[in-house]
Design a protein around this motif. Structure first.
Motif, PDB file in Angstrom:
ATOM      1  N   ASN A  25      85.981 -15.063  46.512  1.00 44.54           N
ATOM      2  CA  ASN A  25      85.088 -15.132  47.672  1.00 44.54           C
ATOM      3  C   ASN A  25      84.059 -14.015  47.617  1.00 44.54           C
ATOM      4  O   ASN A  25      84.324 -12.929  47.082  1.00 44.54           O
ATOM      5  N   ASN A  37      90.311 -11.665  46.220  1.00 43.10           N
ATOM      6  CA  ASN A  37      89.476 -11.130  47.290  1.00 43.10           C
ATOM      7  C   ASN A  37      88.989  -9.733  46.903  1.00 43.10           C
ATOM      8  O   ASN A  37      89.756  -8.780  46.900  1.00 43.10           O
ATOM      9  N   GLN A  42      91.205 -12.386  54.142  1.00 44.93           N
ATOM     10  CA  GLN A  42      90.757 -13.775  54.035  1.00 44.93           C
ATOM     11  C   GLN A  42      91.932 -14.698  54.334  1.00 44.93           C
ATOM     12  O   GLN A  42      93.099 -14.313  54.216  1.00 44.93           O
TER      13      GLN A  42
END
Length: 552
Positions: free
Chosen positions: A355, A434, A440
Motif C-alpha cells: 500500500n 505496509n 491498515q
C-alpha cells in the motif's frame, strides 16, 4: 401395506426432500435519508426502513436471502455483504466492479445463498462514500440444527456494531476527499448508533443473573481500530470472521475495521448496570463510547470507572498471535474445521501487495503496487462476461513482486482499473506489506483465507518458517501494523470477479483496491452462475445482446 410399497413411498419422499430448495428469507428495504444526532449535532444519515443502524439479517447456513432494495436517495446505491462468501455469484457482490448501481427512485433485488458458512457479518453501502452516513447493519448466519456448535446455546444473542463517526455529512466528507484532502480525525465513537451520553438513557442490552449471552461485535467504522471491553466481565472468544476459534478468555479485544468477533459473557457479577466500552486505538487523542448492560434484577448504576484500554500496537500483535482455529469444531458442514490441511498444499503463486499514498495532479490518491484503482462506467465483471474486457481494462497491470512501490508524496502512481487474473483453483500466497506509519486493514470478497502470520519489518521468503501452518484462523479481513507485513494463504476456487480492498474507507474511495478475476475454463454452471435475468446493465454493455448462457 406391503414392504415393497412402503419402500417405494420412502424412496419417493427422500427424492422430494433432496430436490427441495433450502429455505428462503425475504426482506424489503426502503433506503432514505433521515436526521440523526448521535454526537449531539443534527446531521443527515442513511436509514433502512427508518432505522439507524439498519435491520439485522438473521439467517441460517444454506438459506437463500432475497433483499429488495428501494433506493430513495438522490444518488446511485449498492450494498455489499461483508464476509459472506457468495459461491459462484459475484453478480450479487454489491461493488461497482461487479454491478451497475441502483439508480435513484428505482429498486433492485439481491438474491444470494449463505451456503456453507456460519458466523457474524455485516452489510454496508459501497457507493459514493455512503458508509460514512450509515446504511450498515448486522448479518448473522446461524449453524444448522444438524451441525453442533462447540458451546451450549446462549440465553440470547446480541449484535453490537461499533464504529468511529464524523459529525459532517457524507457529501461534505466526500467533497474533502475529492478536493485532495484527507478526512482527518473522527469526531466520536458509536455503539449501535449511539454515543455514550445517549446510551445512558436506557440499557442497550439486558441479562438475567446466571445466564450466558452471545455478543456479536463488528467494527463497521471508517478508519479506526477499536478496543472493546465489558466492565467487570471477561469475554470468551468463540468465533471470528466466520470461523470457530479456540475459546480463550479476554479482558478486552482489538477489533480492526471490517472485522467481527463473537464472545460469550456470563451474568455472574453483582446485579446492577455495567458499561460496555469501545475506544479508538493507535490514535493520539483516544475517543471512547459506552453502552449500558443491565441485569434484569439490577440495583444501582454502572461504576463511572471504566476499564483501561491497552496501549501500543505490540500488545495488539501479541493478541493476534493467541487466535487459533478450533480444529475439532464442526464447520457449516459436518466435517471438522481442521480437516482442511492448508499447510500441506504447495504454493503455486506468491503475490505481494504494497500500500502507498501519493499525489496525482496535486490531489491525494492511494494505491496498491503503484496503481490507484478507478471504476470505469462499465462494471469489470459485466465487461468480461460480454467479451469486451479488453476495451475496458487490462489484466495484471501490477507485478506480483513490486521492487519499488511509491511510499512518499513525491513519487508518482498510475490511476487506472486494477484487475489481477488468478488461475481457477490454484493455491496462492498473498503478502500484504505496509511501509507506512498507520495501521491498515484488508478485506477479500468471496473468500476466506488463512491468516498465517503478521510480523514487523519487510517480508522475505525465509519468513515462511514462522508461518502458522496448522491452526491459523480462516477469516476474511486482516490488519497490518505500521512498518509490518501479513501473510495469507487460500485456494481460489470461487469463480467470479472479487474485490480486494482497504477497509479504511478513505483509502478505498481514493483507489486502494483491486479486483481479482477467477475464470473457470469450463464456462460451466457447476463453477459459476449466469448473469441474472434481472441484472442491471449500464455503460458499454447496456445495449449489447446477452451472451449465450453457461450450461452444465
Amino acid at each position: 401395506m406391503g414392504r415393497a410399497t412402503l419402500l417405494l413411498l420412502c424412496l419417493a419422499a427422500t427424492a422430494l426432500a433432496v430436490r427441495a430448495e433450502d429455505p428462503y428469507l425475504f426482506f424489503t428495504w426502503n433506503v432514505t435519508y433521515g436526521t440523526i444526532a448521535p454526537l449531539g449535532v443534527p446531521q443527515q444519515a442513511i436509514l433502512i426502513n427508518g432505522q439507524f443502524p439498519g435491520p439485522n439479517i438473521n439467517s441460517t447456513s444454506n438459506n437463500n436471502v432475497v433483499v429488495n432494495v428501494f433506493n430513495n436517495l438522490d444518488e446511485p446505491l449498492l450494498f455489499t455483504w461483508n464476509g459472506v462468501q457468495q459461491r459462484k455469484n459475484s453478480w450479487q457482490d454489491g461493488t461497482l466492479g461487479t454491478q451497475c448501481p441502483i439508480l435513484p427512485g428505482t429498486n433492485y433485488t439481491y438474491k444470494f445463498q449463505v451456503k456453507d458458512q456460519i458466523g457474524s457479518f455485516f452489510y454496508y453501502p459501497t457507493t459514493a462514500f455512503h458508509r460514512a452516513a450509515g446504511g450498515f447493519g448486522g448479518l448473522r448466519i446461524n449453524s444448522r440444527l444438524l451441525i453442533p456448535v462447540p458451546y451450549p446455546d446462549p440465553e440470547d444473542e446480541y449484535t453490537v456494531l461499533i464504529n468511529d463517526w464524523y459529525s459532517k455529512s457524507h457529501k461534505t466528507l466526500r467533497a474533502l476527499l475529492d478536493s485532495g484532502r484527507p478526512l482527518g480525525r473522527p469526531d466520536g465513537v458509536l455503539i449501535n448508533g449511539k454515543s455514550g451520553k445517549e446510551a445512558k438513557v436506557k440499557p442497550l442490552f439486558t441479562m438475567k443473573p446466571g445466564k450466558t449471552y452471545k455478543y456479536r461485535i463488528c467494527n463497521v467504522g471508517l478508519k479506526s481500530s477499536l478496543n472493546f471491553r465489558i466492565q467487570g466481565h471477561p469475554m470468551k472468544l468463540v468465533e471470528m470472521d466466520g470461523s470457530h476459534v479456540v475459546q480463550n478468555i479476554y479482558e478486552s479485544l482489538d477489533i480492526h475495521v471490517g472485522q467481527c468477533f463473537s464472545v460469550l459473557v456470563t451474568a455472574d457479577k453483582e446485579p446492577k448496570d455495567y458499561y460496555m466500552v469501545a475506544s479508538t486505538r493507535f490514535t493520539k487523542n483516544v475517543l471512547t463510547s459506552t453502552g449500558v448492560i443491565r441485569y434484569t434484577n439490577g440495583k444501582g448504576p454502572a461504576s463511572p470507572v471504566l476499564p483501561p484500554a491497552p496501549e501500543g500496537w505490540a500488545w495488539s500483535l501479541n493478541q493476534f498471535r493467541t487466535f487459533r482455529w478450533n480444529l475439532t469444531a464442526s464447520a457449516a458442514r459436518p466435517n471438522p474445521q481442521g480437516s482442511y490441511h492448508y499447510g500441506q498444499i504447495n504454493i503455486t503463486r506468491t503475490i505481494k501487495f504494497v500500500n502507498s499514498a501519493s499525489r496525482v495532479g496535486g490531489k491525494l490518491r492511494y494505491a496498491i503496487n503503484g496503481v490507484s484503482h478507478v471504476n470505469p462506467s462499465t462494471p469489470l465483471k459485466l465487461a468480461e462476461y460480454y467479451g469486451i474486457g479488453d476495451k475496458i481494462f487490462k489484466y495484471n497491470s501490477i507485478s506480483d513482486d513490486p521492487t519499488v512501490a511509491p511510499t512518499t508524496a513525491t513519487e508518482t502512481i498510475k490511476v487506472a482499473p486494477n484487475v489481477l487474473n488468478i488461475t481457477f483453483r490454484t493455491f496462492v500466497e498473498i503478502i500484504l506489506e505496509n511501509h507506512e506509519k498507520s495501521i491498515q486493514s484488508w478485506h477479500l470478497d468471496g473468500y476466506s483465507f488463512f491468516a498465517v502470520a503478521i510480523e514487523p519489518g519487510r517480508w522475505t521468503p525465509e519468513k515462511r518458517k514462522n508461518y502458522n501452518l496448522l491452526d491459523a484462523v480462516s477469516r476474511h479481513t486482516i490488519q497490518v501494523y505500521p512498518k509490518s507485513w501479513a501473510a495469507i494463504m487460500l485456494t481460489f476456487d470461487n469463480a467470479g470477479m472479487w474485490n480486494v480492498r482497504s477497509e479504511i474507507a478513505e483509502r478505498r474511495y481514493l483507489g486502494q483496491e483491486l479486483y481479482i478475476s477467477v475464470l473457470s475454463p469450463e464456462h460451466s454452471l457447476r463453477d459459476e452462475y449466469n448473469l441474472p435475468d434481472t441484472a442491471l446493465l449500464c455503460g458499454e454493455v447496456a445495449s449489447l445482446p446477452k451472451p449465450p448462457p453457461y450450461s452444465i
